[in-house]
Scaffold this active site. Structure first.
Site, PDB file in Angstrom:
ATOM      1  CB  CYS A 304      -1.017  -0.012   1.129  1.00  0.00           C
ATOM      2  SG  CYS A 304      -0.609  -1.001   2.557  1.00  0.00           S
ATOM      3  NE  ARG A 333       2.338  -8.900   5.676  1.00  0.00           N
ATOM      4  CZ  ARG A 333       1.026  -8.849   5.499  1.00  0.00           C
ATOM      5  NH1 ARG A 333       0.239  -9.621   6.240  1.00  0.00           N
ATOM      6  NH2 ARG A 333       0.501  -8.034   4.597  1.00  0.00           N
ATOM      7  CD  GLN A 351      -1.228  -9.862  -0.290  1.00  0.00           C
ATOM      8  OE1 GLN A 351      -0.742  -8.755  -0.395  1.00  0.00           O
ATOM      9  NE2 GLN A 351      -2.202 -10.135   0.557  1.00  0.00           N
ATOM     10  CG  ASP A 386      -1.817  -6.764  -2.455  1.00  0.00           C
ATOM     11  OD1 ASP A 386      -2.756  -6.423  -1.711  1.00  0.00           O
ATOM     12  OD2 ASP A 386      -0.674  -6.306  -2.338  1.00  0.00           O
ATOM     13  CG  HIS A 388      -3.700  -0.840  -2.346  1.00  0.00           C
ATOM     14  ND1 HIS A 388      -2.576  -1.570  -2.693  1.00  0.00           N
ATOM     15  CD2 HIS A 388      -3.933  -1.105  -1.030  1.00  0.00           C
ATOM     16  CE1 HIS A 388      -2.139  -2.225  -1.629  1.00  0.00           C
ATOM     17  NE2 HIS A 388      -2.934  -1.969  -0.612  1.00  0.00           N
ATOM     18  CE  LYS A 467      -9.043  -6.850   9.955  1.00  0.00           C
ATOM     19  NZ  LYS A 467      -7.764  -7.605   9.954  1.00  0.00           N
ATOM     20  CG  HIS A 514      -5.739  -1.304   2.104  1.00  0.00           C
ATOM     21  ND1 HIS A 514      -4.368  -1.159   2.088  1.00  0.00           N
ATOM     22  CD2 HIS A 514      -6.223  -0.156   2.635  1.00  0.00           C
ATOM     23  CE1 HIS A 514      -4.040   0.016   2.613  1.00  0.00           C
ATOM     24  NE2 HIS A 514      -5.158   0.641   2.958  1.00  0.00           N
TER      25      HIS A 514
END
Length: 639
Positions: A304, A333, A351, A386, A388, A467, A514
């Site tokens: 993002c 991550r 993604q 993935d 935005h 979300k 997102h």
């Protein structure tokens, strides 16, 4: 002036052929005239000072590029001759200074998109019999549009699939862009059926069935356009005058490489970016952080912030929204070792539906991607996982509902059911309370309109916004968290993102959505493995069929059958080992081939195969045509 609201066969049968015939007549006359001119030697000076020799009215910039290198000739889209932009195939008229431009240059990109507008115009005219008006590249420098008069037909995204298919067809036909000069009288004759084309332009270009008034210049031919997508349709007035005819404008984007329709952001950023986004304060413990030349960097755990930079890099208009960006980048991550679980939770993941993620995933997921991309319901420019979406507040409900519909469509393909939860403001959050309440209200309204039951999940939202979490249930009713939809008012504010409103003096901040459908390729792959227990359905299987010859005598026929099935578009192998047929069949069953095709001398003589279905002992005899028809029916049946 009227226009048909469907394909006008009379228009296609009369007006377009007549226009082409007039174009070709004028072109032939001009070519004959040029042949009468002396092909005197000319000197062509390149930017590095080198001089090439050519012939007046014979040598073109493309000829010069070919002389230099094949790659230059293949990539050059437009040239500049003595400071004037010039078609690559247009003959030079005397001594000149020559520059060549590719898609990497502004001149090349603008020409590419201008030519793509002609391809779009061709698709619109052929499919809808509309009256074309103007079709330039956009003033904002990315993409193009074409205005046209359609009468009472209202274009929308449902028409995009047909338009894109027609444009792709034109590109595949390698139509050259041909230029002629015309008098005003000739122009009026060429476009006698279209009053929108009565102007002072004195050059005309043709690509395929499209003949259009245009100053040019253009790319050499339509095949240069490898990727083409419609973005949106909107209303416009002829010459911007609200008292004139009401037109419709179709916006498009195109590239010389399909990969350019993805965006790809860097794998690491300076920590200053993560400080701006808020991740340094709220997520740093989950990031891989390191130092380079006394500066701190972090591997990206999400896409993002990079997409915010893409939105920010130039002035945006309200007409561009909603703007959807999808990224195939690798994410990292720093998950605790105790949290790592097979493929469902890993430290490095991807993604997106990208076909080159891994060989394993490509083998299993290629067919699912093909089916989704070919869907008439969803345009290919919103399929990547993935993504935005930057939109206006007034567009939130429609965009959220569209995402939910897309999630449902994708999960239905795999036979998944799913549950919805609205996760609200957590204890640790960014922004104002009023903003959070507004965001939660918008998601609540979209969920209610979607019509599927949902639950409230108090306090489990992301730190930057509420979300919608979506968990899928597999064949054993086990739940897995995959898709997510997050509404974000905070990142646009932190990155100071704005777009110009209808009132150009006014700036407004976009809302950021997102959106992920799979969650990650790895997690979805693990879920599918569990869901199907390794027994992949035929439409998705990388081992759809195997041909097993009984003996060496039928081996040649087995290879022939394999090739026929392969050429029909299915995954098929052949076991040409010297093992007994019983052993071959058993090995094929253990390998989970959907169909095992046994061929012996009798099958070779009759042109048939003995068909065994996975995990079944019985078999049937079929001809190859019947077998392929059965395969097609089974592939089509799931949707």
């Amino acid at each position: 002036m009227a226009a048909a609201n469907h394909k006008d066969e009379a228009y296609l049968a009369t007006v377009i052929p007549k226009r082409i015939q007039l174009f070709e007549t004028i072109k032939a006359q001009q070519n004959l005239h040029r042949l009468s001119l002396l092909s005197d030697p000319i000197k062509i000076t390149l930017p590095d000072g080198k001089v090439k020799e050519g012939k007046r009215w014979a040598t073109s910039p493309l000829d010069v590029a070919k002389e230099i290198s094949k790659s230059l000739a293949a990539n050059s889209l437009i040239s500049e001759v003595n400071g004037v932009l010039w078609d690559m195939t247009r003959p030079l008229e005397g001594d000149c200074e020559l520059k060549l431009f590719t898609f990497e240059n502004d001149e090349g990109r603008d020409t590419f998109w201008h030519s793509s507008a002609h391809i779009l115009g061709q698709a619109l005219e052929v499919e809808y019999g509309c009256k074309l008006c103007i079709g330039p590249c956009t003033t904002r420098g990315e993409g193009f549009y074409y205005d046209a008069f359609y009468g009472d037909l209202g274009l929308n995204e449902d028409h995009f699939k047909k338009i894109e298919a027609a444009a792709t067809k034109a590109a595949g036909e390698r139509q050259p862009f041909e230029r002629i000069e015309v008098t005003r009288e000739q122009a009026l004759e060429l476009f006698a059926d279209n009053s929108f084309k009565a102007n002072k332009t004195i050059t005309v270009y043709r690509c395929g069935p499209l003949v259009d008034l245009c100053r040019g210049p253009h790319i050499p031919n339509t095949s240069v356009v490898k990727a083409f997508a419609c973005l949106k349709a909107s209303s416009a007035y002829w010459r911007g005058n609200k008292d004139r005819e009401s037109l419709q404008r179709v916006y498009g984007i195109s590239y010389p490489d399909k990969k350019r329709l993805e965006v790809i952001s860097p794998n690491m950023y300076n920590m200053q970016l993560w400080e701006t986004s808020g991740h340094a304060a709220n997520y740093k413990e989950n990031m891989f952080v390191f130092e380079i030349e006394k500066q701190e960097f972090g591997l990206k755990p999400m896409n993002c912030p990079g997409h915010c930079l893409m939105f920010q890099h130039r002035v945006r208009s309200y007409r561009e929204l909603p703007l959807r960006l999808a990224d195939f980048g690798v994410l990292h991550r720093n998950e605790a070792s105790g949290a790592l679980t097979g493929l469902t939770r890993v430290r490095r993941f991807q993604q997106g539906f990208h076909m080159s993620v891994t060989i394993l995933w490509r083998e299993y997921y290629a067919r699912a991607l093909d089916i989704i991309v070919d869907s008439d319901k969803f345009s290919s420019n919103v399929l990547q996982d993935d993504a935005h979406i930057f939109c206006r507040e007034s567009q939130i409900k429609e965009e959220v509902r569209g995402v939910l519909e897309f999630v449902k469509y994708c999960y239905d393909i795999f036979g998944f059911t799913f549950d919805l939860k609205l996760s609200t403001r957590p204890e640790k959050y960014l922004g104002e309370l009023a903003t959070w309440e507004k965001a939660e209200a918008a998601l609540t309204e979209a969920l209610n309109e979607f019509g599927k039951p949902w639950q409230m999940n108090e306090g489990d939202g992301a730190f930057y916004g509420p979300k919608i979490d979506i968990s899928v249930s597999d064949a054993l009713n086990r739940k897995f968290q995959c898709a997510t939809l997050q509404l974000d008012f905070q990142l646009p504010a932190r990155f100071e993102l704005y777009y110009s409103a209808e009132d150009e003096a006014k700036r407004e901040a976009p809302v950021m959505i997102h959106r992920a459908v799979l969650g990650s390729v790895e997690r979805m792959f693990a879920i599918l493995l569990e869901h199907y227990k390794g027994k992949w359905p035929f439409w998705l299987s990388p081992r759809q069929a195997i041909v097993c010859p009984v003996s060496e005598k039928s081996q040649q026929y087995a290879l022939q059958v394999r090739d026929q099935i392969h050429n029909a578009g299915y995954y098929v192998d052949a076991d040409t080992s010297d093992r007994k047929i019983q052993k071959k069949v058993r090995e094929a069953q253990l390998a989970q081939y959907n169909y095992i095709l046994v061929v012996g001398e009798e099958e070779a003589n009759t042109g048939q195969v003995s068909v065994r279905v996975r995990n079944a002992n019985d078999h049937s005899v079929m001809g190859i045509d019947g077998l392929l028809a059965h395969f097609k029916a089974e592939t089509d049946a799931f949707h």
